[in-house]
Design a protein around this motif. Sequence first.
Motif, PDB file in Angstrom:
ATOM      1  N   UNK A 101      -1.046  14.881   5.797  1.00  0.00           N
ATOM      2  CA  UNK A 101      -0.322  13.683   6.628  1.00  0.00           C
ATOM      3  C   UNK A 101      -0.924  13.337   7.681  1.00  0.00           C
ATOM      4  N   UNK A 102      -1.782  14.208   8.440  1.00  0.00           N
ATOM      5  CA  UNK A 102      -2.337  13.603   9.501  1.00  0.00           C
ATOM      6  C   UNK A 102      -3.516  12.627   9.172  1.00  0.00           C
ATOM      7  N   UNK A 103      -4.228  12.742   7.971  1.00  0.00           N
ATOM      8  CA  UNK A 103      -5.209  11.977   7.463  1.00  0.00           C
ATOM      9  C   UNK A 103      -4.581  10.585   7.090  1.00  0.00           C
ATOM     10  N   UNK A 104      -3.283  10.543   6.349  1.00  0.00           N
ATOM     11  CA  UNK A 104      -2.739   9.316   6.369  1.00  0.00           C
ATOM     12  C   UNK A 104      -2.137   8.631   7.376  1.00  0.00           C
ATOM     13  N   UNK A 105      -1.751   9.281   8.463  1.00  0.00           N
ATOM     14  CA  UNK A 105      -1.427   8.597   9.766  1.00  0.00           C
ATOM     15  C   UNK A 105      -2.678   8.155  10.401  1.00  0.00           C
ATOM     16  N   UNK A 106      -3.768   8.935  10.405  1.00  0.00           N
ATOM     17  CA  UNK A 106      -5.031   8.549  10.855  1.00  0.00           C
ATOM     18  C   UNK A 106      -5.449   7.296  10.417  1.00  0.00           C
ATOM     19  N   UNK A 107      -5.479   7.238   9.202  1.00  0.00           N
ATOM     20  CA  UNK A 107      -5.857   5.854   8.533  1.00  0.00           C
ATOM     21  C   UNK A 107      -5.120   4.682   8.666  1.00  0.00           C
ATOM     22  N   UNK A 108      -3.884   4.982   8.926  1.00  0.00           N
ATOM     23  CA  UNK A 108      -2.832   3.677   9.138  1.00  0.00           C
ATOM     24  C   UNK A 108      -3.077   3.403  10.469  1.00  0.00           C
ATOM     25  N   UNK A 109      -3.429   4.294  11.514  1.00  0.00           N
ATOM     26  CA  UNK A 109      -3.392   4.100  12.956  1.00  0.00           C
ATOM     27  C   UNK A 109      -4.900   3.082  12.984  1.00  0.00           C
ATOM     28  N   UNK A 110      -5.800   3.423  12.116  1.00  0.00           N
ATOM     29  CA  UNK A 110      -6.936   2.435  12.308  1.00  0.00           C
ATOM     30  C   UNK A 110      -6.486   0.799  12.009  1.00  0.00           C
ATOM     31  N   UNK A 111      -5.526   0.777  11.263  1.00  0.00           N
ATOM     32  CA  UNK A 111      -4.949  -0.659  11.080  1.00  0.00           C
ATOM     33  C   UNK A 111      -4.060  -1.479  11.946  1.00  0.00           C
ATOM     34  N   UNK A 112      -3.580  -0.534  12.815  1.00  0.00           N
ATOM     35  CA  UNK A 112      -2.910  -1.185  14.156  1.00  0.00           C
ATOM     36  C   UNK A 112      -3.710  -1.908  14.855  1.00  0.00           C
ATOM     37  N   UNK A 113      -3.357  -3.310  15.150  1.00  0.00           N
ATOM     38  CA  UNK A 113      -4.063  -3.957  16.154  1.00  0.00           C
ATOM     39  C   UNK A 113      -3.508  -4.018  17.456  1.00  0.00           C
ATOM     40  N   UNK A 114      -2.143  -4.122  17.730  1.00  0.00           N
ATOM     41  CA  UNK A 114      -1.554  -4.064  19.080  1.00  0.00           C
ATOM     42  C   UNK A 114      -0.922  -2.525  19.049  1.00  0.00           C
ATOM     43  N   UNK A 115      -1.132  -2.259  20.318  1.00  0.00           N
ATOM     44  CA  UNK A 115      -0.510  -1.005  20.706  1.00  0.00           C
ATOM     45  C   UNK A 115      -1.059   0.351  20.240  1.00  0.00           C
TER      46      UNK A 115
END
Length: 307
Positions: A101-115
Amino acid sequence: MVAGGRSPVAGRPPMNRAVFPHRWLPWLLVAPQLAISLVFFYWPAVQALHQSVLREDAFGLRSEFVGLANFARVLGDPAYLNSIRVTVVFSLLTAFGSMAIALFLAVQAEKVVRGRGFYRTLMIWPYAVAPAIAGMLWLFMFNPSFGTLAWPLKQMGITWDPLLRGNQAMALVVAAASWKQISYNFLFFVAGLQAIPRTLIEAAAIDGAGPVKRFWTIVFPLLAPTTFFLLVVNSVYALFDTFGIIHAVTGGGPGKSTETLVYKVYNDGFVNLILGESAAQSVILMVIVITLTAFQFRYVERRVHYG
Protein backbone atom coordinates in the motif's frame (compact mmCIF):
# COMPACT_ATOMS: atom_id res chain seq x y z
CA MET A 1 50.70 6.60 -6.14
CA VAL A 2 47.10 7.54 -6.84
CA ALA A 3 45.11 8.26 -9.99
CA GLY A 4 46.57 11.05 -12.10
CA GLY A 5 50.14 10.38 -11.01
CA ARG A 6 49.80 12.34 -7.77
CA SER A 7 51.13 11.01 -4.51
CA PRO A 8 49.67 11.84 -1.11
CA VAL A 9 51.45 14.57 0.81
CA ALA A 10 53.99 13.11 3.19
CA GLY A 11 52.87 13.09 6.78
CA ARG A 12 49.19 13.58 5.98
CA PRO A 13 46.63 10.78 6.42
CA PRO A 14 44.46 9.68 3.47
CA MET A 15 41.49 11.95 2.81
CA ASN A 16 38.95 9.13 3.29
CA ARG A 17 39.94 8.47 6.92
CA ALA A 18 38.70 10.40 9.94
CA VAL A 19 41.40 11.44 12.37
CA PHE A 20 40.65 12.42 15.97
CA PRO A 21 42.98 14.58 18.05
CA HIS A 22 42.87 12.06 20.89
CA ARG A 23 42.52 8.29 20.75
CA TRP A 24 39.86 8.26 23.49
CA LEU A 25 37.58 10.76 21.73
CA PRO A 26 35.89 8.16 19.44
CA TRP A 27 35.09 6.00 22.46
CA LEU A 28 33.63 8.99 24.29
CA LEU A 29 31.43 9.81 21.31
CA VAL A 30 29.96 6.30 21.09
CA ALA A 31 29.83 5.78 24.88
CA PRO A 32 26.18 6.98 25.27
CA GLN A 33 24.96 4.58 22.59
CA LEU A 34 27.03 1.75 24.01
CA ALA A 35 25.60 2.42 27.47
CA ILE A 36 22.02 2.41 26.15
CA SER A 37 22.63 -0.86 24.28
CA LEU A 38 24.21 -2.41 27.36
CA VAL A 39 21.40 -1.41 29.73
CA PHE A 40 18.41 -1.98 27.48
CA PHE A 41 19.54 -4.87 25.28
CA TYR A 42 22.55 -6.89 26.43
CA TRP A 43 21.76 -6.89 30.14
CA PRO A 44 18.09 -7.95 29.66
CA ALA A 45 19.22 -10.59 27.16
CA VAL A 46 21.67 -12.06 29.65
CA GLN A 47 18.98 -11.99 32.35
CA ALA A 48 16.54 -13.79 30.06
CA LEU A 49 19.13 -16.46 29.25
CA HIS A 50 19.81 -16.96 32.95
CA GLN A 51 16.15 -17.08 33.91
CA SER A 52 15.25 -19.46 31.08
CA VAL A 53 17.12 -22.31 32.80
CA LEU A 54 15.49 -21.68 36.19
CA ARG A 55 12.13 -22.50 37.70
CA GLU A 56 10.80 -20.12 40.33
CA ASP A 57 7.98 -20.53 42.78
CA ALA A 58 4.80 -18.45 42.54
CA PHE A 59 6.15 -15.83 44.95
CA GLY A 60 9.62 -15.55 43.42
CA LEU A 61 11.33 -16.41 46.71
CA ARG A 62 13.43 -19.33 45.48
CA SER A 63 14.53 -20.77 42.18
CA GLU A 64 15.68 -24.17 40.94
CA PHE A 65 18.01 -24.96 38.06
CA VAL A 66 16.15 -27.10 35.49
CA GLY A 67 18.42 -26.85 32.44
CA LEU A 68 16.52 -27.04 29.16
CA ALA A 69 13.28 -28.27 30.74
CA ASN A 70 11.59 -24.91 30.17
CA PHE A 71 12.46 -25.00 26.46
CA ALA A 72 11.18 -28.57 26.12
CA ARG A 73 7.92 -27.69 27.84
CA VAL A 74 7.45 -24.58 25.70
CA LEU A 75 8.15 -26.32 22.38
CA GLY A 76 5.78 -29.14 23.31
CA ASP A 77 2.94 -26.81 24.26
CA PRO A 78 0.14 -26.72 21.61
CA ALA A 79 -0.67 -23.13 22.63
CA TYR A 80 2.88 -22.05 21.82
CA LEU A 81 2.81 -23.81 18.46
CA ASN A 82 -0.45 -22.01 17.75
CA SER A 83 1.20 -18.67 18.59
CA ILE A 84 3.95 -19.47 16.05
CA ARG A 85 1.34 -20.05 13.35
CA VAL A 86 -0.49 -16.85 14.31
CA THR A 87 2.76 -14.89 14.25
CA VAL A 88 3.70 -16.14 10.78
CA VAL A 89 0.31 -15.23 9.31
CA PHE A 90 0.15 -11.88 11.09
CA SER A 91 3.74 -10.89 10.19
CA LEU A 92 3.40 -11.78 6.50
CA LEU A 93 0.10 -9.96 6.09
CA THR A 94 1.26 -6.89 7.99
CA ALA A 95 4.69 -6.55 6.38
CA PHE A 96 3.70 -7.17 2.77
CA GLY A 97 0.35 -5.40 3.09
CA SER A 98 1.81 -2.19 4.52
CA MET A 99 4.68 -2.17 2.02
CA ALA A 100 2.43 -2.76 -0.98
CA ILE A 101 0.00 0.00 0.00
CA ALA A 102 2.84 2.40 0.83
CA LEU A 103 4.50 1.77 -2.53
CA PHE A 104 1.23 2.39 -4.37
CA LEU A 105 0.65 5.65 -2.48
CA ALA A 106 4.25 6.77 -3.05
CA VAL A 107 3.92 6.20 -6.79
CA GLN A 108 0.66 8.11 -6.84
CA ALA A 109 2.21 10.94 -4.79
CA GLU A 110 4.83 11.43 -7.49
CA LYS A 111 2.03 12.16 -9.96
CA VAL A 112 0.54 14.97 -7.83
CA VAL A 113 1.36 18.37 -9.34
CA ARG A 114 -0.29 20.74 -6.86
CA GLY A 115 -0.28 20.29 -3.12
CA ARG A 116 2.33 17.53 -3.19
CA GLY A 117 3.89 18.65 0.11
CA PHE A 118 0.49 18.82 1.84
CA TYR A 119 -0.41 15.37 0.53
CA ARG A 120 2.84 13.88 1.82
CA THR A 121 2.34 15.55 5.22
CA LEU A 122 -1.08 13.95 5.57
CA MET A 123 0.44 10.58 4.74
CA ILE A 124 3.09 10.94 7.46
CA TRP A 125 0.74 11.80 10.32
CA PRO A 126 -0.39 8.25 11.21
CA TYR A 127 3.19 7.32 12.11
CA ALA A 128 3.03 9.75 15.04
CA VAL A 129 0.12 7.83 16.59
CA ALA A 130 1.08 5.45 19.39
CA PRO A 131 0.40 1.76 18.64
CA ALA A 132 -2.14 1.41 21.46
CA ILE A 133 -4.01 4.52 20.28
CA ALA A 134 -3.99 3.25 16.70
CA GLY A 135 -5.47 -0.03 17.90
CA MET A 136 -8.20 1.73 19.87
CA LEU A 137 -9.10 3.89 16.86
CA TRP A 138 -9.65 0.84 14.69
CA LEU A 139 -11.49 -0.94 17.49
CA PHE A 140 -13.93 1.96 17.82
CA MET A 141 -14.46 2.24 14.07
CA PHE A 142 -15.18 -1.50 13.75
CA ASN A 143 -16.97 -2.04 17.03
CA PRO A 144 -19.90 -4.36 16.25
CA SER A 145 -22.31 -2.27 18.36
CA PHE A 146 -21.59 1.36 17.44
CA GLY A 147 -18.66 1.36 14.99
CA THR A 148 -19.05 3.73 12.05
CA LEU A 149 -17.40 1.25 9.67
CA ALA A 150 -19.07 -1.83 11.16
CA TRP A 151 -22.55 -0.56 10.24
CA PRO A 152 -21.95 -0.76 6.44
CA LEU A 153 -20.71 -4.32 6.88
CA LYS A 154 -23.95 -5.27 8.60
CA GLN A 155 -25.92 -3.59 5.83
CA MET A 156 -24.11 -5.81 3.31
CA GLY A 157 -25.16 -8.90 5.27
CA ILE A 158 -21.77 -9.54 6.87
CA THR A 159 -21.99 -10.75 10.45
CA TRP A 160 -19.20 -8.67 11.88
CA ASP A 161 -17.99 -9.37 15.40
CA PRO A 162 -14.17 -9.43 15.85
CA LEU A 163 -14.64 -10.00 19.58
CA LEU A 164 -16.05 -13.48 18.88
CA ARG A 165 -14.71 -14.44 15.43
CA GLY A 166 -11.01 -15.23 15.18
CA ASN A 167 -10.61 -14.52 11.46
CA GLN A 168 -12.24 -11.13 11.81
CA ALA A 169 -10.10 -10.30 14.83
CA MET A 170 -6.97 -11.17 12.84
CA ALA A 171 -8.14 -8.99 9.95
CA LEU A 172 -8.74 -6.09 12.34
CA VAL A 173 -5.30 -6.21 14.02
CA VAL A 174 -3.58 -6.65 10.63
CA ALA A 175 -5.42 -3.59 9.29
CA ALA A 176 -4.52 -1.51 12.35
CA ALA A 177 -0.86 -2.61 12.33
CA SER A 178 -0.52 -2.03 8.58
CA TRP A 179 -2.13 1.41 8.77
CA LYS A 180 0.30 2.39 11.51
CA GLN A 181 3.34 1.35 9.42
CA ILE A 182 2.26 2.65 6.02
CA SER A 183 3.54 6.16 6.77
CA TYR A 184 7.03 4.91 7.62
CA ASN A 185 7.23 2.86 4.42
CA PHE A 186 5.79 5.73 2.43
CA LEU A 187 8.63 8.05 3.45
CA PHE A 188 11.33 5.68 2.28
CA PHE A 189 9.58 4.77 -0.96
CA VAL A 190 9.13 8.46 -1.80
CA ALA A 191 12.82 9.07 -1.13
CA GLY A 192 13.70 6.07 -3.31
CA LEU A 193 11.48 7.28 -6.15
CA GLN A 194 13.03 10.74 -6.04
CA ALA A 195 16.50 9.20 -6.38
CA ILE A 196 15.62 7.49 -9.67
CA PRO A 197 16.89 9.53 -12.65
CA ARG A 198 13.98 10.89 -14.62
CA THR A 199 15.95 10.43 -17.84
CA LEU A 200 15.61 6.63 -17.56
CA ILE A 201 11.83 6.81 -17.27
CA GLU A 202 11.57 9.38 -20.07
CA ALA A 203 13.75 7.25 -22.34
CA ALA A 204 11.55 4.22 -21.70
CA ALA A 205 8.44 6.30 -22.46
CA ILE A 206 9.99 7.45 -25.74
CA ASP A 207 10.67 3.81 -26.63
CA GLY A 208 6.96 3.09 -26.20
CA ALA A 209 6.90 1.46 -22.74
CA GLY A 210 3.64 2.02 -20.90
CA PRO A 211 3.35 3.10 -17.25
CA VAL A 212 3.00 -0.47 -15.96
CA LYS A 213 5.96 -1.75 -17.94
CA ARG A 214 8.09 1.24 -16.91
CA PHE A 215 7.32 0.54 -13.27
CA TRP A 216 8.17 -3.18 -13.31
CA THR A 217 11.23 -2.94 -15.57
CA ILE A 218 12.82 0.32 -14.35
CA VAL A 219 11.27 1.79 -11.21
CA PHE A 220 10.78 -1.31 -9.06
CA PRO A 221 14.24 -2.85 -9.75
CA LEU A 222 15.87 0.46 -8.80
CA LEU A 223 13.85 0.44 -5.57
CA ALA A 224 15.33 -2.93 -4.58
CA PRO A 225 17.68 -1.52 -1.88
CA THR A 226 14.84 0.45 -0.30
CA THR A 227 12.49 -2.53 -0.51
CA PHE A 228 15.02 -4.83 1.11
CA PHE A 229 15.62 -2.38 3.96
CA LEU A 230 11.91 -2.01 4.56
CA LEU A 231 11.44 -5.77 4.46
CA VAL A 232 13.84 -6.18 7.37
CA VAL A 233 12.35 -3.27 9.31
CA ASN A 234 8.75 -4.39 8.78
CA SER A 235 9.57 -7.94 9.83
CA VAL A 236 10.94 -6.70 13.15
CA TYR A 237 8.00 -4.30 13.50
CA ALA A 238 5.44 -7.07 13.00
CA LEU A 239 7.19 -9.30 15.54
CA PHE A 240 7.71 -6.75 18.33
CA ASP A 241 6.21 -3.28 17.87
CA THR A 242 2.66 -4.50 17.27
CA PHE A 243 2.28 -5.64 20.88
CA GLY A 244 0.41 -2.47 21.85
CA ILE A 245 -2.07 -2.87 19.01
CA ILE A 246 -2.88 -6.49 19.86
CA HIS A 247 -3.11 -5.70 23.56
CA ALA A 248 -5.52 -2.82 22.98
CA VAL A 249 -7.71 -4.45 20.32
CA THR A 250 -8.05 -8.15 21.12
CA GLY A 251 -5.81 -9.03 24.06
CA GLY A 252 -4.71 -12.10 22.11
CA GLY A 253 -8.24 -13.38 21.66
CA PRO A 254 -10.73 -14.59 20.85
CA GLY A 255 -9.56 -18.08 21.67
CA LYS A 256 -5.87 -17.11 21.23
CA SER A 257 -6.49 -16.46 17.54
CA THR A 258 -4.39 -13.26 17.68
CA GLU A 259 -1.87 -14.30 20.34
CA THR A 260 1.52 -13.71 18.72
CA LEU A 261 4.83 -14.85 20.16
CA VAL A 262 5.64 -11.55 21.82
CA TYR A 263 2.15 -11.34 23.34
CA LYS A 264 2.43 -14.87 24.69
CA VAL A 265 5.72 -13.92 26.37
CA TYR A 266 3.87 -11.09 28.11
CA ASN A 267 0.82 -13.21 28.91
CA ASP A 268 2.81 -16.06 30.47
CA GLY A 269 5.38 -13.90 32.22
CA PHE A 270 3.47 -10.87 33.50
CA VAL A 271 -0.08 -12.20 33.74
CA ASN A 272 0.34 -15.86 34.68
CA LEU A 273 3.77 -15.33 36.34
CA ILE A 274 5.33 -18.38 34.68
CA LEU A 275 8.70 -16.67 34.60
CA GLY A 276 10.93 -19.55 33.52
CA GLU A 277 8.86 -20.52 30.50
CA SER A 278 8.30 -16.88 29.59
CA ALA A 279 12.06 -16.29 29.61
CA ALA A 280 12.55 -19.39 27.46
CA GLN A 281 10.00 -18.04 24.99
CA SER A 282 11.83 -14.70 24.81
CA VAL A 283 15.10 -16.50 24.07
CA ILE A 284 13.44 -18.53 21.31
CA LEU A 285 11.93 -15.35 19.88
CA MET A 286 15.34 -13.67 19.89
CA VAL A 287 16.84 -16.64 18.04
CA ILE A 288 13.99 -16.53 15.49
CA VAL A 289 14.53 -12.83 14.81
CA ILE A 290 18.31 -13.20 14.47
CA THR A 291 17.88 -16.19 12.14
CA LEU A 292 15.26 -14.41 10.04
CA THR A 293 17.41 -11.29 9.70
CA ALA A 294 20.50 -13.33 8.81
CA PHE A 295 18.48 -15.26 6.22
CA GLN A 296 17.27 -12.03 4.66
CA PHE A 297 20.77 -10.60 4.43
CA ARG A 298 22.23 -13.91 3.23
CA TYR A 299 19.75 -14.85 0.51
CA VAL A 300 17.34 -11.98 -0.17
CA GLU A 301 20.05 -9.34 -0.48
CA ARG A 302 21.67 -11.37 -3.27
CA ARG A 303 18.83 -10.24 -5.52
CA VAL A 304 19.32 -6.59 -4.57
CA HIS A 305 21.41 -4.54 -6.94
CA TYR A 306 22.80 -1.21 -5.75
CA GLY A 307 23.14 0.95 -8.79
